[in-house]
Design a protein around this motif. Structure first.
Motif, short mmCIF file in Angstrom:
data_model
loop_
_atom_site.label_atom_id
_atom_site.label_comp_id
_atom_site.label_asym_id
_atom_site.label_seq_id
_atom_site.Cartn_x
_atom_site.Cartn_y
_atom_site.Cartn_z
N SER A 152 64.34 -55.75 -98.63
CA SER A 152 63.03 -55.24 -98.20
C SER A 152 62.15 -56.33 -97.58
N LYS A 153 62.35 -57.57 -98.00
CA LYS A 153 61.54 -58.68 -97.49
C LYS A 153 61.89 -59.00 -96.03
N LYS A 154 63.04 -58.56 -95.58
CA LYS A 154 63.48 -58.82 -94.20
C LYS A 154 63.12 -57.66 -93.27
N LEU A 155 62.43 -56.66 -93.79
CA LEU A 155 62.02 -55.51 -93.00
C LEU A 155 60.50 -55.49 -92.88
N ASN A 156 60.00 -54.92 -91.81
CA ASN A 156 58.55 -54.77 -91.72
C ASN A 156 58.11 -53.48 -92.41
N GLU A 157 56.82 -53.30 -92.53
CA GLU A 157 56.29 -52.16 -93.29
C GLU A 157 56.76 -50.82 -92.72
N ARG A 213 60.41 -50.25 -93.59
CA ARG A 213 60.58 -49.91 -95.01
C ARG A 213 60.19 -48.47 -95.29
N ASN A 214 59.09 -48.02 -94.72
CA ASN A 214 58.63 -46.65 -94.99
C ASN A 214 59.57 -45.60 -94.40
N ILE A 215 60.13 -45.88 -93.24
CA ILE A 215 61.11 -44.96 -92.66
C ILE A 215 62.35 -44.89 -93.54
N LEU A 216 62.82 -46.05 -93.98
CA LEU A 216 64.01 -46.10 -94.82
C LEU A 216 63.75 -45.47 -96.19
N ARG A 217 62.55 -45.63 -96.71
CA ARG A 217 62.22 -44.99 -97.99
C ARG A 217 62.44 -43.49 -97.92
N THR A 218 61.93 -42.86 -96.88
CA THR A 218 62.10 -41.41 -96.72
C THR A 218 63.57 -41.04 -96.64
N GLU A 219 64.34 -41.83 -95.91
CA GLU A 219 65.76 -41.54 -95.74
C GLU A 219 66.52 -41.74 -97.05
N ILE A 220 66.21 -42.81 -97.76
CA ILE A 220 66.86 -43.07 -99.05
C ILE A 220 66.59 -41.93 -100.03
N GLU A 221 65.33 -41.54 -100.12
CA GLU A 221 64.95 -40.52 -101.09
C GLU A 221 65.56 -39.15 -100.76
N ILE A 227 71.58 -52.00 -103.72
CA ILE A 227 70.52 -52.90 -104.17
C ILE A 227 69.43 -52.99 -103.11
N ALA A 228 69.83 -53.04 -101.84
CA ALA A 228 68.85 -53.05 -100.75
C ALA A 228 67.99 -51.79 -100.80
N ALA A 229 68.63 -50.65 -101.03
CA ALA A 229 67.89 -49.39 -101.13
C ALA A 229 66.90 -49.43 -102.29
N ALA A 230 67.33 -49.98 -103.42
CA ALA A 230 66.44 -50.09 -104.58
C ALA A 230 65.28 -51.03 -104.28
N SER A 231 65.54 -52.12 -103.56
CA SER A 231 64.47 -53.07 -103.24
C SER A 231 63.44 -52.41 -102.33
N ILE A 232 63.89 -51.56 -101.42
CA ILE A 232 62.97 -50.86 -100.51
C ILE A 232 62.12 -49.86 -101.28
N LEU A 233 62.73 -49.11 -102.19
CA LEU A 233 61.95 -48.13 -102.96
C LEU A 233 60.94 -48.83 -103.86
N GLN A 277 52.26 -48.73 -102.04
CA GLN A 277 51.45 -47.51 -102.02
C GLN A 277 50.48 -47.48 -103.20
N TYR A 278 50.96 -47.88 -104.36
CA TYR A 278 50.10 -47.91 -105.55
C TYR A 278 48.95 -48.91 -105.37
N MET A 279 49.25 -50.08 -104.81
CA MET A 279 48.21 -51.09 -104.62
C MET A 279 47.16 -50.61 -103.62
N LEU A 280 47.57 -49.84 -102.63
CA LEU A 280 46.59 -49.26 -101.69
C LEU A 280 45.67 -48.27 -102.41
N GLU A 281 46.24 -47.54 -103.36
CA GLU A 281 45.45 -46.57 -104.12
C GLU A 281 44.42 -47.25 -105.00
N ILE A 282 44.82 -48.29 -105.73
CA ILE A 282 43.85 -48.94 -106.62
C ILE A 282 42.89 -49.86 -105.85
#
Length: 201
Positions: free
Chosen positions: A47-52, A55-63, A134-140, A147-152
């Motif tokens: 996830s650190k090698k991907l931009n925001e 990551r968000n596009i891949l999150r949707t696909e992974i889920e 593991i990459a998928a888990a790191s992205i999620l 997302q949580y940090m944006l909320e708080i």
């Protein structure tokens, strides 16, 4: 980058990773993922090698494509009680136990095994750049935590969590010096340029 599918050729191999060990504020998040070998997900990487956006596009696909996945978090109060390493391992354990499919084996990013888990597990240093699950888990873990940090941030905008996500940037450290800490800060995390008493109960 082409990441490997399996550490061992086992269908229900879960990848596991965490996000948020270094910040001064916010929970530590962990994720576990069992990928579907019949559902290809292109672009998986640490996830650190991907931009925001990536990551968000891949999150949707992974889920949507994974056989199953889980994300868990441990709050700062528990991080302070048991330390960040143990909190990270505990969050990963919760994720794995929460999966709808019981994994046959687990591959974990890092060099520490998850205690109190009766499933075969393997530790892989920099595993999020080597294995797809593991990459998928790191992205999620990363995207759910961001997302949580944006909320708080809406509750405590003074610290700039919408940008620093709780990490010790200059703006964050200066805000702590000026306003003190809040309920989302980890009191056991002290900084050399912030007075220690600010992190005391």
């Amino acid at each position: 980058m082409n990441l490997k599918t399996y550490y061992k050729n086992i269908l229900y191999e879960a990848g596991c990773d965490e996000a948020g060990r270094g910040p001064l504020a916010g929970p530590v998040f962990a994720a576990a993922v069992i990928l579907d070998p019949n559902q290809e997900i292109l672009g998986l990487n640490d996830s650190k090698k991907l931009n925001e956006k990536e990551r968000n596009i891949l999150r949707t696909e992974i889920e949507s494509k994974a056989l199953c996945w889980s994300v868990c978090k441990l709050e700062p109060i528990e991080i302070d009680q048991i330390n960040i390493l143990q909190a990270s391992l505990k969050a990963m354990r919760f994720c794995l136990l929460d999966l709808k499919i019981r994994p046959t084996s687990i591959i974990i990013d890092g060099n520490k095994k998850i205690p109190h888990l009766e499933i075969e597990q393997y530790c892989i240093v920099k595993g999020d750049a080597k294995f797809q699950s593991i990459a998928a888990a790191s992205i999620l873990a990363k995207t759910h935590r961001d997302q949580y940090m944006l909320e708080i941030h809406q509750e405590f905008p003074l610290y700039g969590w919408n940008q620093n996500k709780g990490y010790p940037t200059l703006k964050h450290r200066m805000a702590i010096q000026q306003f003190g800490i809040c309920k989302y800060h980890r009191k056991s995390f002290q900084m050399k340029d912030v007075h220690p008493h600010l992190f005391e109960s």
